[in-house]
Write a protein that holds these residues in place. Structure first.
Motif, mmCIF file in Angstrom:
data_model
loop_
_atom_site.group_PDB
_atom_site.id
_atom_site.type_symbol
_atom_site.label_atom_id
_atom_site.label_comp_id
_atom_site.label_asym_id
_atom_site.label_seq_id
_atom_site.Cartn_x
_atom_site.Cartn_y
_atom_site.Cartn_z
ATOM 1 N N SER A 126 -9.938 -9.530 -4.814
ATOM 2 C CA SER A 126 -9.521 -9.590 -3.409
ATOM 3 C C SER A 126 -10.589 -10.253 -2.545
ATOM 4 N N GLN B 227 -10.818 -13.677 -0.379
ATOM 5 C CA GLN B 227 -10.948 -13.517 1.080
ATOM 6 C C GLN B 227 -12.174 -14.261 1.620
ATOM 7 N N TRP C 291 -11.857 -8.159 11.747
ATOM 8 C CA TRP C 291 -10.898 -7.054 11.592
ATOM 9 C C TRP C 291 -10.434 -6.947 10.137
ATOM 10 N N ALA D 8 -10.974 -3.641 8.144
ATOM 11 C CA ALA D 8 -9.798 -2.878 7.717
ATOM 12 C C ALA D 8 -9.861 -2.552 6.226
ATOM 13 N N GLY D 9 -10.658 -3.316 5.485
ATOM 14 C CA GLY D 9 -10.782 -3.072 4.054
ATOM 15 C C GLY D 9 -11.835 -2.022 3.715
ATOM 16 N N THR D 10 -12.464 -1.454 4.736
ATOM 17 C CA THR D 10 -13.432 -0.379 4.486
ATOM 18 C C THR D 10 -12.781 0.973 4.795
ATOM 19 N N ARG E 40 -2.065 -4.570 -8.309
ATOM 20 C CA ARG E 40 -1.586 -5.869 -7.803
ATOM 21 C C ARG E 40 -2.565 -7.003 -8.130
ATOM 22 N N ALA F 61 -4.829 -4.922 16.581
ATOM 23 C CA ALA F 61 -5.629 -4.340 15.505
ATOM 24 C C ALA F 61 -7.062 -4.865 15.554
ATOM 25 N N PRO G 276 -1.165 -0.995 16.994
ATOM 26 C CA PRO G 276 0.125 -1.423 17.546
ATOM 27 C C PRO G 276 1.262 -0.628 16.924
ATOM 28 N N HIS H 227 1.726 -3.110 7.569
ATOM 29 C CA HIS H 227 0.937 -4.336 7.409
ATOM 30 C C HIS H 227 -0.137 -4.454 8.514
ATOM 31 N N TRP H 228 0.213 -4.036 9.740
ATOM 32 C CA TRP H 228 -0.722 -4.174 10.861
ATOM 33 C C TRP H 228 -1.729 -3.023 10.971
ATOM 34 N N LEU I 269 -2.790 -0.800 8.633
ATOM 35 C CA LEU I 269 -3.407 -0.413 7.368
ATOM 36 C C LEU I 269 -4.934 -0.456 7.400
ATOM 37 N N TYR I 270 -5.585 0.466 6.658
ATOM 38 C CA TYR I 270 -7.015 0.308 6.358
ATOM 39 C C TYR I 270 -7.332 1.015 5.041
ATOM 40 N N ARG J 44 -7.965 -0.834 -0.459
ATOM 41 C CA ARG J 44 -6.912 -1.705 -0.984
ATOM 42 C C ARG J 44 -6.290 -2.554 0.127
ATOM 43 N N PHE J 45 -6.966 -2.664 1.298
ATOM 44 C CA PHE J 45 -6.388 -3.348 2.455
ATOM 45 C C PHE J 45 -5.786 -4.717 2.133
ATOM 46 N N ARG J 46 -6.583 -5.618 1.550
ATOM 47 C CA ARG J 46 -6.105 -6.996 1.420
ATOM 48 C C ARG J 46 -4.887 -7.098 0.501
ATOM 49 N N SER J 47 -4.955 -6.410 -0.643
ATOM 50 C CA SER J 47 -3.825 -6.435 -1.570
ATOM 51 C C SER J 47 -2.549 -5.929 -0.906
ATOM 52 N N HIS K 23 -1.947 -5.467 2.386
ATOM 53 C CA HIS K 23 -1.614 -6.292 3.558
ATOM 54 C C HIS K 23 -0.707 -7.459 3.126
ATOM 55 N N LEU K 24 -1.046 -8.114 2.022
ATOM 56 C CA LEU K 24 -0.219 -9.221 1.503
ATOM 57 C C LEU K 24 1.075 -8.713 0.885
ATOM 58 N N GLN K 25 0.982 -7.613 0.112
ATOM 59 C CA GLN K 25 2.164 -7.096 -0.586
ATOM 60 C C GLN K 25 3.236 -6.619 0.400
#
Lengths: 157, 157, 157, 157, 157, 157, 157, 157, 157, 157, 157, 157
Positions: free
Chosen positions: E48, E52, E149, E153-155, G47, H72, H78, J38-39, J41-42, J45-48, J50-52
């Motif tokens: 990921s 990124q 952000w 958000a990933g932390t 994923r 965000a 939001p 999607h908005w 989230l934190y 596993r955020f990025r995975s 967020h895309l999924q």
């Protein structure tokens, strides 16, 4: 018309085939010449001309393909082998070694002019022998003339 | 190394340049030959071979470009004009007229075999004179050999 | 070979890693230099060189990525930070201010020549320590040499 | 706000509409001028400038479209006909005949400078009358200024 | 305004140029830092973050290009060479060796925060010296803040 | 034919050039007119016509480019500046303000008819002076006539 | 060389063919294994690994195609049927049922390591028997090693 | 600024967040409304409006995404769930059943006007609380106003 | 010329319209015939001819569209309904059931020859009645003749 | 069947319409829910995710479009406005504020399960009332079930 | 239905899983077989069949992916490893060595027929156990049957 | 099942083949009818319907191809020649001459309704004789019904 007969009948076919063979040799020779200049070029206009000559090659190769397939279409056998080009073309050539940008442009303009000149004569003849071929050569002439203008506009003349 | 020196020094450069000039003539001649067959072909395998020969032309033209630009890169002047091809190439050629599909395949296989054969010898020599050129010729050889297989597989032998 | 071992064993790995780190610094420095010239350039050849330098940047950035990922692949840690580049690179640099087109070409040719020179030495060493790395550097060398030719061909020399 | 009212109210609308009409005429005139130079150009920088002027035309035509649609959006009627351009624009023009590359660049730089100058004044005024229009003109100004730099960098000054 | 004058006059130009030079150094340094992390990363979030960080590099490189070309547009000479970055940037850096995924994120967030902070100050100043530059920096700030952000958000914080 | 001579000789060149200049003015004026209607249009058929007029603009701009480059090709200097269009075109124009959809269609049909009418006459003349130009104008005429049909078919007549 | 002879002569051909057959079985088995893991995977890294394993499959299938076509090119008959893979491959396999993400990574790393190990040995042998094959295997090795690094970097080790 | 702090500080953040939440609800509601009309539409202008409403949906969904991600980004959450939209939006709605084309346009214009009106107020407020958000809302307003013009131009008023 | 008049006047229009209607019926019938053969074909050349016949269909459908829209352009009403094709076409047809590859080629060559024959006659007539139509039919003829060559070349004759 | 009657007759139409309306509300609600997650989230596993989640939104929006257009096709009026969704959907919702990655997955799995469950019941009913609708819902069910698997596979259960 | 339950309940799930596992093995085996033939093929139909077999491979691999992911979706663990394919498939296989074109077609037709036959039986069973799976297998069957026809049509039978 | 048998056995095959032949004739006739209307249309909705009818043609041609290839797949010989269409189709047709937009829509709706009606009957029958064909016809029916809705929604009924 039987399915095995070609769309252009005997006397016209022979005249048209001769014209197409001449045009094919001219176009193949021109494509080799422009590619040769593309490789051996040097001088401040190198990058512009290196790209421009390659455009000429792409255009002229596609035109040669059209011309040769038209010959096959009317039942003739176009000859595009190296010996045929070397023995029957009359375009100028480059001396061995690298080519200065100004000289490359001048020589290619001469070659283009010679090809255009013959193409215009051929256009007249094929108006009688085969109008489909005439239409093809007319389109090729217009495109070659535009390339000649683009080369000439890059000189100070 | 000064900016005006080429990356390959004097004795190696001359040997490498000679090999590249030979390869260029072979590849340009092969591209004219395959295009000629593409136009004059007939017989039940016409469509398959008409397309396959054009793939060969596309591959071989790109290889010729790579070879010529490598020559220019090491400071040599590649000669890709019609006279150079006609006078120094040793590939077989077609007699005038239409070409039966089976004969076209056989002749192109002979031509490909001859080019591959010289390319393998050149690969060995350039391993000493210029490994970058060797790497380029090695890649070209592999691709030509695959094309030869594809043509051979289409025969009954 | 356990899954946690890298594909190149200890003494060869260290030598190969050193070579890759040197190549990385050279390539990153070259990409910054060419981009700098892309921005500060002026003179009649502006547009051609503005585009050509950006092509160099795109090519060299991709090569740096390949080199750094090869280092990581064999278990080394490539250093691509600004301090590493500034302290260990030995390429020429530009004085502050705008850069005349002719001067920009000369300086980039010097920088390219220096990088190519080291790359050729590295190619020999890695032939012994890691042939996969050698294959990668050989490809990079060929591409850089072609760029050098394209710059040199744009001069009158 | 009723659906039939435009988003900018009466006094501001009239001022904004006047500014947009002036900008539209400037941009359309500039696009005709650059296209004219694209066609009549000659000299060693022909190919570079022929392409660069066409980029200017593409950019400026899209800006004119944005400006005219903004005028329609606030309830005004933009006038983009030939008579409107010819009577109210104040850009320089070319004398009849072919145009030397150096002269073409100088004239287009003058034209671009004049348009940018008015655009910067309009940006200030619309900050009061309609900030959406201001944001649009600010973006256009930045893009035109970059084009001016690209032309200026191609000179020796 | 004469064609040779830049669109921003003398005192504002110097202030704007200083701000653009600072932004350029920040963005180039950030791009090197993110690429370095892309290569040296390890840990369960490897894939990921590897992807990124490369997105960050692509974004920041394009922003640096916009900033440097704006500097050139107003008549300044942006300095993007390695020495300029190494001597004037104040971003955090990584210690030698591989980088755990959690640490990589923290360091890049610090670097991004520092760049954003300076960018917001620059936005205010350029509102007075050059609104076109302000508009450019405003757009860059918004994009960098969204990247921050996405990292935050990933932390787990 | 010397490389500096254009492909059409003196008396024919002047006649052909005059015809191409007339066609250029007609096409540029038509493109401005159709774009103007695209912006000022209203009424129930707004969306269909807004899109259809833009198609006309795209087609006519490309035709103007072809015509002007043909003029340059035969050694003439096409004039595409605003003053030339405003002074020599004879197409109808719109009164200031918004334009009802039905009126917009009628006016554009009149304009198209006038251009087609002159184009047909020019086609005949150029059959004698320059068949390559004739071929170009014939193609343009066919396309314009199809656009006229598409507009006419959208009426109840 | 007759057109019916393959480019590698008898003793070398047999040795090279044996190596290519071994590589083919390894690569096909690896592609089935990675696809199997792609389907049966579960756990927090699902994923990322689901996508990463599919990249491995795509890469390895293309490599198998290259290897098999090289075998055919030199006149051998590659065997890629299920029985050949099952009987001669020596890669690890998964027990029935779903597979935890951590276990899937470990097993695929073992499999990749085993394939890379054999590929490096084959590279040495083919340096003598057929340098074109050596060049192919060298390229495959480098790509597989990079995939192994990407999997290893996703662990905490 | 610590990496864990958002780029907008406390009182401004709360005001900005409130505005972004209001804009998000407006835009999501508008996208549902336009899609609803897209499905239930009938009448002679069906096809044109069916396509035009879908363009509005695409534009407005992308704007909602930008607005929510900005929220965000500054540390707010939001709310885009159905209950939030239904309870806090104040846009007009359609009665059950099919919708005549003329009525659909009128209602969507009312909805667009209401959204634009609030967006303009929000633009002013965010000029003080967060200029990056202001820049975002300014861009959205301009695009929505153009959509309103396109709908209004399709009426007879 | 009034906007409601078509570009070809009364007596010529009727003659041209009759020719275009004949060409339309020929082309539509040919497209149905080639598609029919595409579906019912069998024999060793199945795959090549299955693809080649579909190329003929694609080409001929586009030509029919051009011909019918030219008819509409000059104010005629082309009839492309099944009854019109069945009652007025004179092309050969296939007996019920599967079609051997050799027979399919022969029948399509007969059909193509018949269409080409009539097209050449029409080309002459329209040279007097409408040169734009002549130009269209000439282009169609050339393309059909090339297709005939491609089919004929696939036979042993 | 008259052209004004819909393809499904009265009692079946009403039952089918009710089912399609229920499915539409479920799918629109699901799209809003997944976008909301999607908005907000934190977590690691955020990025995975967020895309999924965005992939889920894209899939579900397209399904809602298909369902609503099927309703219109059979003569019903689908209601996709916010009030309809908020009042009749029964999916779970999120509490205000940011959402931990693990919780987001659990809630979306519940929502997906509920939608799938109803979709399977609807599939049975529509087998009797309208098989075309049944086929549509069957396809949607299969795709949603695969999305549920992809979410479930990302957990440790 | 809880989020952790799969969409098909216990007894049906086991029957469906068994059928999907059988289909997976058949499809994977077929893809290996067709690829094997693609590599070992020779004879006059080489090029056509070489391409056609690769189309079969692409189609069948995508079907295997759909089938395996459906198995995972309903909570089963598909086994796609080499041992599973070799031990449980019952398709014909090729003897070692090159394969004549006519023989390759015959064997692949046998293999396709066997797979289709089992697929049709499975379609009936899954009509009771899981209609979503039935719909998937029905689609696969139709596509495989079309491939069988395309192979059969290339024979003289 | 032997490789030479088709997938549907004797009595079912004959019934299925009859249904597919009927569907083929309907679809080909519909494609000719819609294309005819595309050419002869006039009235205020010209542009919308001109485009919409062409979409119908594209869809219906692809459906005819699927239907005919399914017939060939089960061993039948579909007849798609002009005589077959003209003699066995029962769709409405247009009188000679131009067609008012309102009338064109009504006639095409009648034709579509008739085709849909027969398609629904065929769907039932093939549920017994060949479920793969049923699945194909079901998909076609759904698409045709959506086209009917789109035409009906454009009327005031």
């Amino acid at each position: 018309m039987s399915p095995l007969r070609t769309p252009v009948a005997a006397p016209d076919r022979s005249a048209t085939a001769g014209i197409l063979q001449g045009a094919l040799v001219d176009l193949l020779d021109l494509s080799l010449l422009a590619k040769h200049a593309h490789w051996n070029l040097y001088g401040p206009r190198f990058r512009s001309l290196h790209l421009q000559f390659d455009e000429v090659v792409t255009i002229v190769r596609a035109q040669a393909d059209e011309v040769a397939e038209r010959a096959a279409t009317i039942g003739a056998s176009p000859d595009g082998q190296a010996a045929a080009i070397a023995s029957s073309s009359s375009l100028p050539s480059f001396a061995p070694g690298r080519i200065k940008d100004t000289e490359a442009v001048t020589t290619l303009m001469s070659a283009l002019s010679a090809v255009i000149s013959r193409m215009r004569e051929s256009t007249e003849t094929t108006g009688i022998t085969d109008p489909v071929t005439q239409d093809l050569l007319l389109g090729i002439t217009g495109v070659l003339e535009k390339q000649l203008w683009k080369l000439r506009a890059g000189t100070n003349a």
